[in-house]
Scaffold this motif. Structure first.
Motif, PDB file in Angstrom:
ATOM      1  N   THR A 110       0.826  -1.208   0.000  1.00 29.89           N
ATOM      2  CA  THR A 110       0.000   0.000   0.000  1.00 29.89           C
ATOM      3  C   THR A 110       0.860   1.258   0.000  1.00 29.89           C
ATOM      4  O   THR A 110       0.547   2.242  -0.678  1.00 29.89           O
ATOM      5  N   LEU A 111       1.961   1.244   0.748  1.00 28.72           N
ATOM      6  CA  LEU A 111       2.797   2.435   0.867  1.00 28.72           C
ATOM      7  C   LEU A 111       3.736   2.631  -0.320  1.00 28.72           C
ATOM      8  O   LEU A 111       3.897   3.753  -0.817  1.00 28.72           O
ATOM      9  N   PHE A 112       4.360   1.541  -0.763  1.00 32.10           N
ATOM     10  CA  PHE A 112       5.450   1.686  -1.737  1.00 32.10           C
ATOM     11  C   PHE A 112       5.130   1.114  -3.119  1.00 32.10           C
ATOM     12  O   PHE A 112       5.812   1.464  -4.083  1.00 32.10           O
ATOM     13  N   LEU A 113       4.139   0.248  -3.222  1.00 32.10           N
ATOM     14  CA  LEU A 113       3.774  -0.327  -4.526  1.00 32.10           C
ATOM     15  C   LEU A 113       2.271  -0.220  -4.731  1.00 32.10           C
ATOM     16  O   LEU A 113       1.563  -1.235  -4.774  1.00 32.10           O
ATOM     17  N   PRO A 114       1.746   0.982  -4.853  1.00 37.37           N
ATOM     18  CA  PRO A 114       0.285   1.120  -5.016  1.00 37.37           C
ATOM     19  C   PRO A 114      -0.235   0.472  -6.287  1.00 37.37           C
ATOM     20  O   PRO A 114      -1.421   0.131  -6.358  1.00 37.37           O
ATOM     21  N   ASP A 115       0.617   0.291  -7.295  1.00 35.06           N
ATOM     22  CA  ASP A 115       0.205  -0.363  -8.537  1.00 35.06           C
ATOM     23  C   ASP A 115       0.629  -1.821  -8.589  1.00 35.06           C
ATOM     24  O   ASP A 115       0.481  -2.464  -9.645  1.00 35.06           O
ATOM     25  N   GLY A 116       1.145  -2.366  -7.507  1.00 40.58           N
ATOM     26  CA  GLY A 116       1.509  -3.769  -7.454  1.00 40.58           C
ATOM     27  C   GLY A 116       2.773  -4.088  -8.231  1.00 40.58           C
ATOM     28  O   GLY A 116       3.472  -3.203  -8.733  1.00 40.58           O
ATOM     29  N   VAL A 117       3.059  -5.377  -8.328  1.00 41.24           N
ATOM     30  CA  VAL A 117       4.283  -5.801  -9.006  1.00 41.24           C
ATOM     31  C   VAL A 117       4.201  -5.538 -10.512  1.00 41.24           C
ATOM     32  O   VAL A 117       5.229  -5.276 -11.157  1.00 41.24           O
ATOM     33  N   VAL A 118       2.991  -5.585 -11.057  1.00 40.33           N
ATOM     34  CA  VAL A 118       2.853  -5.286 -12.488  1.00 40.33           C
ATOM     35  C   VAL A 118       3.157  -3.816 -12.754  1.00 40.33           C
ATOM     36  O   VAL A 118       3.842  -3.474 -13.731  1.00 40.33           O
ATOM     37  N   GLY A 119       2.672  -2.933 -11.892  1.00 37.50           N
ATOM     38  CA  GLY A 119       2.994  -1.522 -12.046  1.00 37.50           C
ATOM     39  C   GLY A 119       4.475  -1.255 -11.881  1.00 37.50           C
ATOM     40  O   GLY A 119       5.049  -0.424 -12.599  1.00 37.50           O
ATOM     41  N   LEU A 120       5.120  -1.958 -10.951  1.00 32.12           N
ATOM     42  CA  LEU A 120       6.562  -1.804 -10.775  1.00 32.12           C
ATOM     43  C   LEU A 120       7.310  -2.261 -12.027  1.00 32.12           C
ATOM     44  O   LEU A 120       8.253  -1.593 -12.481  1.00 32.12           O
ATOM     45  N   ALA A 121       6.893  -3.391 -12.599  1.00 31.78           N
ATOM     46  CA  ALA A 121       7.550  -3.885 -13.812  1.00 31.78           C
ATOM     47  C   ALA A 121       7.381  -2.902 -14.964  1.00 31.78           C
ATOM     48  O   ALA A 121       8.309  -2.680 -15.753  1.00 31.78           O
ATOM     49  N   ARG A 122       6.221  -2.283 -15.061  1.00 35.21           N
ATOM     50  CA  ARG A 122       5.999  -1.304 -16.128  1.00 35.21           C
ATOM     51  C   ARG A 122       6.870  -0.075 -15.948  1.00 35.21           C
ATOM     52  O   ARG A 122       7.399   0.467 -16.927  1.00 35.21           O
ATOM     53  N   ARG A 123       7.017   0.372 -14.707  1.00 35.86           N
ATOM     54  CA  ARG A 123       7.861   1.549 -14.475  1.00 35.86           C
ATOM     55  C   ARG A 123       9.318   1.242 -14.797  1.00 35.86           C
ATOM     56  O   ARG A 123      10.016   2.064 -15.395  1.00 35.86           O
ATOM     57  N   LEU A 124       9.789   0.081 -14.409  1.00 37.97           N
ATOM     58  CA  LEU A 124      11.172  -0.279 -14.717  1.00 37.97           C
ATOM     59  C   LEU A 124      11.386  -0.422 -16.217  1.00 37.97           C
ATOM     60  O   LEU A 124      12.421   0.012 -16.748  1.00 37.97           O
ATOM     61  N   ARG A 125      10.414  -0.995 -16.904  1.00 37.02           N
ATOM     62  CA  ARG A 125      10.541  -1.123 -18.352  1.00 37.02           C
ATOM     63  C   ARG A 125      10.493   0.236 -19.026  1.00 37.02           C
ATOM     64  O   ARG A 125      11.190   0.490 -20.011  1.00 37.02           O
ATOM     65  N   GLY A 126       9.670   1.139 -18.494  1.00 35.49           N
ATOM     66  CA  GLY A 126       9.590   2.478 -19.056  1.00 35.49           C
ATOM     67  C   GLY A 126      10.875   3.271 -18.856  1.00 35.49           C
ATOM     68  O   GLY A 126      11.234   4.106 -19.679  1.00 35.49           O
ATOM     69  N   ARG A 127      11.587   3.021 -17.753  1.00 36.84           N
ATOM     70  CA  ARG A 127      12.852   3.727 -17.521  1.00 36.84           C
ATOM     71  C   ARG A 127      13.960   3.191 -18.416  1.00 36.84           C
ATOM     72  O   ARG A 127      14.814   3.953 -18.864  1.00 36.84           O
TER      73      ARG A 127
END
Length: 397
Positions: free
Chosen positions: A346-363
């Motif tokens: 809730t605090l650090f991954l509001p978009d879950g692991v899929v959202g984290l993977a998308r952000r890393l891929r976008g960077r």
């Protein structure tokens, strides 16, 4: 502008490739590794693994169902454990009738009914010996309860945390009801000791693999159905209701029926998952309706990433995989780990692991694109500018 075809609207080439790989693993690789590969081989998949993954497939289907109402409709349900259990109980009644006279008391009635000295089946067991009738009840019972409850709740404009609390209270009340022996559902022990399904022994490898494949097919079908809904005009309106329900009403749409349809369909999908879960696990009792189970389902969706469809599937596998490890090595700490996981997500991954993977891929994508395009993006060297002739200063005189 022409609308894209149905296949292109659902997924792109990479999405369909992943879908095909999942189908290949579920319907070809797992059956071969379990039924054909000898047990001594490192490529053999044990019966325990088949049962464990089959259970997770059912959990993933519930997560997809919950993602439809929470991720796309903004309706946080803390009662999907009830729909899951109702589907399990509806199919469990059929499995109990299939035991026949092979029970402990050698009577053509479930053992708990003989123990309670019942002479006849209750009225709601009238069609329990029919596979078709109980399969229909798997869909109708959760769907009808969700429709009636959702109609009055959504018509009264109950939303947010109030709706979540009501769903949790409904689940808790149903759990207390099913704990009673006089309801005809086995009381505290529930249903267990299943023998057959459609005449086939339920404990054989072939039957368990058939149930595993059925669970995989149901999950893939649920993913396609939910994806089709959320990419349609209905899905766009449902998402708009999640973001700004009042504006949707001013545009002439009635949010009641959009939310009610998603809510009812989600309950039906959860009931089907429960029906597939029971014969693989071998038991169904009122503890499946506990509020903690419904909260855990929400955690699956949150960890994976709500509003993504594939995220809840990943979240269900990740959380239940971790649960399987902790309950073996550190069972007393699992609930603490689960609570901490929910807080951290809730605090650090509001978009879950899929959202984290998308952000890393976008960077990574812009960083990789800069060197290739630097030469094209850089301005071409220009010729030196000609010296500008200075204007003679006029004599003020």
């Amino acid at each position: 502008m022409h609308e894209p075809g149905l296949a292109r609207r659902l997924y792109g080439p990479k999405g369909w490739a992943g879908f095909g790989i999942a189908a290949l693993a579920l319907f070809v690789l797992f059956p071969l590794a379990n039924l054909v590969v000898p047990p001594g081989s490192p490529f053999h998949v044990s019966d325990y693994t088949v049962a464990l993954v089959g259970k997770m497939l059912c959990y993933a289907m519930v997560a997809v169902a919950l993602d439809l109402v929470w991720g796309f409709g903004g309706i946080l349900s803390l009662g999907h454990g009830l729909f899951f259990a109702l589907g399990g109980y509806a199919f469990g009644m059929y499995l109990m009738r299939q035991i026949g006279a092979d029970g402990q008391y050698k009577v053509d009635m479930p053992d708990f009914m003989v123990f309670l000295d019942w002479k006849a089946f209750p009225w709601h067991w009238a069609l329990s010996d029919s596979f078709v009738a109980q399969a229909l009840l798997v869909v109708l019972v959760p769907g009808l309860l969700a429709f009636v409850f959702g109609y009055f709740a959504f018509r009264s404009r109950i939303r947010g945390v109030y709706f979540s609390i009501i769903t949790q209270a409904l689940t808790y009340a149903a759990m207390l009801l099913f704990f009673r022996n006089d309801t005809g559902f086995g009381g505290n022990n529930g249903f267990t000791d299943f023998k057959r399904i459609l005449g086939f022994p339920i404990a054989t490898q072939e039957t368990r693999m058939a149930l595993f494949a059925a669970s995989g097919a149901a999950l893939l079908g649920a993913i396609l159905l939910v994806r089709w809904l959320v990419t349609s005009r209905y899905g766009r309106v449902l998402t708009a209701i999640r973001n700004a329900e009042s504006r949707v009403m001013f545009c002439g749409y009635d949010p009641l029926w959009y939310k009610l349809f998603a809510w009812t369909l989600s309950a039906v999908l959860a009931g089907i998952a429960g029906a597939l879960y029971v014969p693989q696990v071998g038991i169904i009792n009122p503890s499946e309706m506990s509020p903690a189970n419904s909260i855990e389902m929400v955690i699956w969706v949150a960890v994976g990433g709500r509003g993504t469809i594939v995220g809840p599937v990943a979240g269900a596998f990740l959380v239940n995989g971790a649960k399987s490890v902790f309950t073996v090595w550190l069972p007393e700490y699992w609930l603490y780990v689960l609570g901490l996981l929910f807080v951290l997500v809730t605090l650090f991954l509001p978009d879950g692991v899929v959202g984290l993977a998308r952000r890393l891929r976008g960077r990574r994508a812009p960083a990789a694109a800069v060197p290739a395009s630097a030469a094209a993006a850089a301005p071409a060297p220009s010729a030196p500018a000609a010296p500008r002739a200075e204007r003679p200063v006029e004599n003020p005189a």
